[in-house]
Design an enzyme around this catalytic site. Sequence first.
Site, PDB file in Angstrom:
ATOM      1  N   ARG A   1      -5.753   1.970 -13.164  1.00 20.38           N
ATOM      2  CA  ARG A   1      -4.375   2.027 -12.844  1.00 20.38           C
ATOM      3  C   ARG A   1      -3.519   0.735 -12.298  1.00 20.38           C
ATOM      4  O   ARG A   1      -4.329  -0.123 -11.587  1.00 20.38           O
ATOM      5  CB  ARG A   1      -4.256   3.117 -11.396  1.00 20.38           C
ATOM      6  CG  ARG A   1      -2.838   3.306 -11.139  1.00 20.38           C
ATOM      7  CD  ARG A   1      -2.912   4.396 -10.077  1.00 20.38           C
ATOM      8  NE  ARG A   1      -3.374   5.616 -10.509  1.00 20.38           N
ATOM      9  CZ  ARG A   1      -4.241   6.514  -9.807  1.00 20.38           C
ATOM     10  NH1 ARG A   1      -4.813   6.133  -8.665  1.00 20.38           N
ATOM     11  NH2 ARG A   1      -4.492   7.635 -10.323  1.00 20.38           N
TER      12      ARG A   1
ATOM     13  N   ARG B   1     -14.118   2.712   4.636  1.00 18.65           N
ATOM     14  CA  ARG B   1     -13.177   1.914   5.086  1.00 18.65           C
ATOM     15  C   ARG B   1     -11.665   2.515   5.077  1.00 18.65           C
ATOM     16  O   ARG B   1     -10.742   2.480   5.984  1.00 18.65           O
ATOM     17  CB  ARG B   1     -12.748   0.592   4.128  1.00 18.65           C
ATOM     18  CG  ARG B   1     -11.759  -0.222   4.342  1.00 18.65           C
ATOM     19  CD  ARG B   1     -11.515  -1.397   3.461  1.00 18.65           C
ATOM     20  NE  ARG B   1     -10.672  -0.640   2.288  1.00 18.65           N
ATOM     21  CZ  ARG B   1     -10.969  -0.531   1.014  1.00 18.65           C
ATOM     22  NH1 ARG B   1     -12.186  -0.938   0.563  1.00 18.65           N
ATOM     23  NH2 ARG B   1      -9.944   0.139   0.146  1.00 18.65           N
TER      24      ARG B   1
ATOM     25  N   ARG C   1     -11.249  -4.172 -14.251  1.00 21.12           N
ATOM     26  CA  ARG C   1     -10.270  -5.057 -13.787  1.00 21.12           C
ATOM     27  C   ARG C   1     -10.777  -6.347 -13.865  1.00 21.12           C
ATOM     28  O   ARG C   1     -11.689  -6.732 -13.556  1.00 21.12           O
ATOM     29  CB  ARG C   1      -9.705  -4.761 -12.269  1.00 21.12           C
ATOM     30  CG  ARG C   1      -9.268  -3.319 -12.246  1.00 21.12           C
ATOM     31  CD  ARG C   1      -8.649  -3.295 -10.533  1.00 21.12           C
ATOM     32  NE  ARG C   1      -8.360  -2.006 -10.015  1.00 21.12           N
ATOM     33  CZ  ARG C   1      -7.530  -1.360 -10.594  1.00 21.12           C
ATOM     34  NH1 ARG C   1      -6.565  -1.457 -11.292  1.00 21.12           N
ATOM     35  NH2 ARG C   1      -7.596  -0.035  -9.936  1.00 21.12           N
TER      36      ARG C   1
ATOM     37  N   HIS D   1     -15.631  -3.682   0.401  1.00 18.31           N
ATOM     38  CA  HIS D   1     -15.482  -2.884  -0.761  1.00 18.31           C
ATOM     39  C   HIS D   1     -16.779  -2.452  -1.422  1.00 18.31           C
ATOM     40  O   HIS D   1     -16.770  -1.750  -2.331  1.00 18.31           O
ATOM     41  CB  HIS D   1     -14.592  -3.796  -1.950  1.00 18.31           C
ATOM     42  CG  HIS D   1     -14.383  -3.180  -3.259  1.00 18.31           C
ATOM     43  ND1 HIS D   1     -15.249  -3.389  -4.599  1.00 18.31           N
ATOM     44  CD2 HIS D   1     -13.470  -2.134  -3.570  1.00 18.31           C
ATOM     45  CE1 HIS D   1     -14.610  -2.496  -5.358  1.00 18.31           C
ATOM     46  NE2 HIS D   1     -13.523  -1.972  -4.740  1.00 18.31           N
TER      47      HIS D   1
ATOM     48  N   ASN E   1       0.743  -1.105  -0.013  1.00 18.36           N
ATOM     49  CA  ASN E   1       0.062  -0.166  -0.069  1.00 18.36           C
ATOM     50  C   ASN E   1       0.929   1.344   0.047  1.00 18.36           C
ATOM     51  O   ASN E   1       0.647   2.306  -0.816  1.00 18.36           O
ATOM     52  CB  ASN E   1      -1.027   0.014   1.181  1.00 18.36           C
ATOM     53  CG  ASN E   1      -2.199  -0.886   1.205  1.00 18.36           C
ATOM     54  OD1 ASN E   1      -2.418  -1.403   0.177  1.00 18.36           O
ATOM     55  ND2 ASN E   1      -2.664  -1.053   2.478  1.00 18.36           N
TER      56      ASN E   1
ATOM     57  N   HIS F   1     -16.033   3.017 -14.872  1.00 14.75           N
ATOM     58  CA  HIS F   1     -15.953   2.406 -13.492  1.00 14.75           C
ATOM     59  C   HIS F   1     -17.222   1.519 -13.378  1.00 14.75           C
ATOM     60  O   HIS F   1     -17.057   0.718 -12.466  1.00 14.75           O
ATOM     61  CB  HIS F   1     -15.614   3.315 -12.338  1.00 14.75           C
ATOM     62  CG  HIS F   1     -14.905   2.773 -11.227  1.00 14.75           C
ATOM     63  ND1 HIS F   1     -15.855   2.915 -10.213  1.00 14.75           N
ATOM     64  CD2 HIS F   1     -13.997   2.101 -11.003  1.00 14.75           C
ATOM     65  CE1 HIS F   1     -14.956   2.405  -9.107  1.00 14.75           C
ATOM     66  NE2 HIS F   1     -13.893   1.845  -9.692  1.00 14.75           N
TER      67      HIS F   1
END
Length: 702
Positions: A398, A557, A368, A585, A46, A428
């Site tokens: 990304r 989060r 993704r 998520h 991270n 997205h």
Amino acid sequence: MVKTGPRLFNRELSWLGFNRRVLEEATNPAHPLLERLRFLSISGTNLDEFFMVRVAGLKGHQLQGVEDLSADGMTATQQLDAIAAEADSLVVAQQAEWILLHEALADEGLSVVGEEELEPAAKEWLADHFREQILPVLTPQAIDPSHPFPFIPNGGFSLVFDLRRGKAAEPVVELLMIPSTLPRFIRLPGGKLNFIAIETAIAAHFDQIFPGFEKVAAGAFRLIRDSDIEVQEEAEDLVRYFRSAIKRRRRGRVIRLEFAADTPPDLESMVREGLGADSALVAESAGLIGIADLGQLVEVDRPDLKFPPYTPRFPERIKEHDGDCFAAIRAKDFVVHHPYESFEVVVAFLRQAAEDPDVVAIKQTLYRAGKQSAIIDALVVAAEAGKSVTAVVELKARFDEEQNLLWASRLERAGVQVIYGFVEWKTHAKMSMVIRREGSIMRTYCHFGTGNYHPTTAKIYTDLSYFTASRRAARDAAKLFNLTTGYVRPKGLELLTLSPIGLREKIVSLIDTEIANARNGKPSAIWAKMNSLVDGQIIEKLYEASEAGVSIELIVRGVCCLRPGVPGLSSNIRVKSIIGRFLEHSRIFVFANGDRLPHRNAKVYISSADWMPRNFDRRVEYMMPIENLTVHAQVLDQVMIANLIDNEQSWVLNADGSYTRLKPGKRHFNLHRYFMTNPSLSGRGQALAGKAVPKLRLTQRG
């Protein structure tokens, strides 16, 4: 006016606070040792990505003299100074935890050993292994006028030496880059799980690399480069632009240099000069450089040191229709709750579509998809079977840009119509459409996801997959696809709200309704779950709602720029963050709508969007209302309440920006454990209809 500080927290420092909470999980004695090591590794990964993107952007602003202030009134230079101090503190904490975990793991028979700890047989094996497997791959390079400092890629880990051949000889500086193709930790033979770090193995066999040289001094360093890709609006061909940009990214500006603490100052200066990294942030590490590499050790075969394995459930509702996804969706809308329920149902939905002769078209967004993607395979099969298949592949995802280019090429070769979206926006939204001929009608089956079509993250991210055959949802989904493929601005949307053409305004309107209800004496409340809360307009509207009397519960989060619990500003707002076995998520937004929550009349939405400026202004996103009563109950009464009452994995955000871990008290509740052991309400089917699901209750405030 608030007297206790700025109205908003700094985004970058809030993110570092999130990563500290991730690191804190490495210290949690309730987790098995290798899971604690995994959290430590994740905190390292991270931090690397944070420097690659967020710090790189700030560094660019600093070098260009951009004087824009952050939401909390800081210049780029002030933010970089604060980031460097907090990041250095994080690194110290990482190293301290690695020492503790190293000792604890050694007691369990898993150890990273030093040269002095090797038995004679292990030394002999390592010498042979080094000579045969490592030495041929290494390429030492002298640094002198005829050998300029070489290029070192992003994440590159290197050793540097000050050497002498005899006492009277001139010193020689040698650089040894450690190729990423070599494992960071080498497994030693024997019954125990003993490893040796690659740098330790190199030091032990120094004479094989530099025969006849004396080592005067040595050091080690690792670098992070600017890895963001900014798309120029004048880009004429996105595919060609990204192929070029990916190559340029590997040579981005050095943002951060991490040196071993014992690296001599003159070698540090030489490295900085050679890399042209005078403006880079420099850190010193007293322990292991590259904490992220510890993830390699987590993969060892020691199930006793990991979480008990969990096998996701396949929705009973589909089993009861003999695996026919379309029949199950026709019968009733349902939600699949990942990772507790298998992502395989999404794959099965598209595989069935690919093989069904009555399916005439498939439309799919891909943000993704991972390196091993059954979703891609299904789309290829469908196209090769002669179906009309459209895939919106987002090149600007990304760190997945290169993989997405590969998928796009494969899809195009199979005959899929591949669309790359917009230059200035990211697509997205996560959606699938399957159009099927059924007698005299065309029926559309839709999947709306809060997460990606990624088989690996679907095992560790908590997300919702909503399946419906609603005609209104189908018409709206078609308009979203037409927006991304043909720039056709949607009109007359019936269910969906989209960004960047109205999502922020819709959320503001929903908050305004709660404000009006509070002022009129009606029950009012907002519950929202997301990954990040940054958007200033939404935050100010939440402040207004709080002081109008609206009770607001937020589960954020990661980054949260909203300051909760401040009298006169946000006294009715509570914010919590959940960090645990799975990564939270899903995006869920709930508005009381005149009744006390939870209530069947509440307005419940799922979404692909966090509440951030980029999601509202620079991305194609969706927000979908949940109207089916069973799904509504599952999302509101099950998922949201479980998140709100969790007290084993939750942190509460304080008014000063610090977080406090909740203490369970007498009644423990772990939302991950709850969903691992109880079926969902909408997907359990008749076979499990009689299985009691523990009723969740939230103790209301006030």
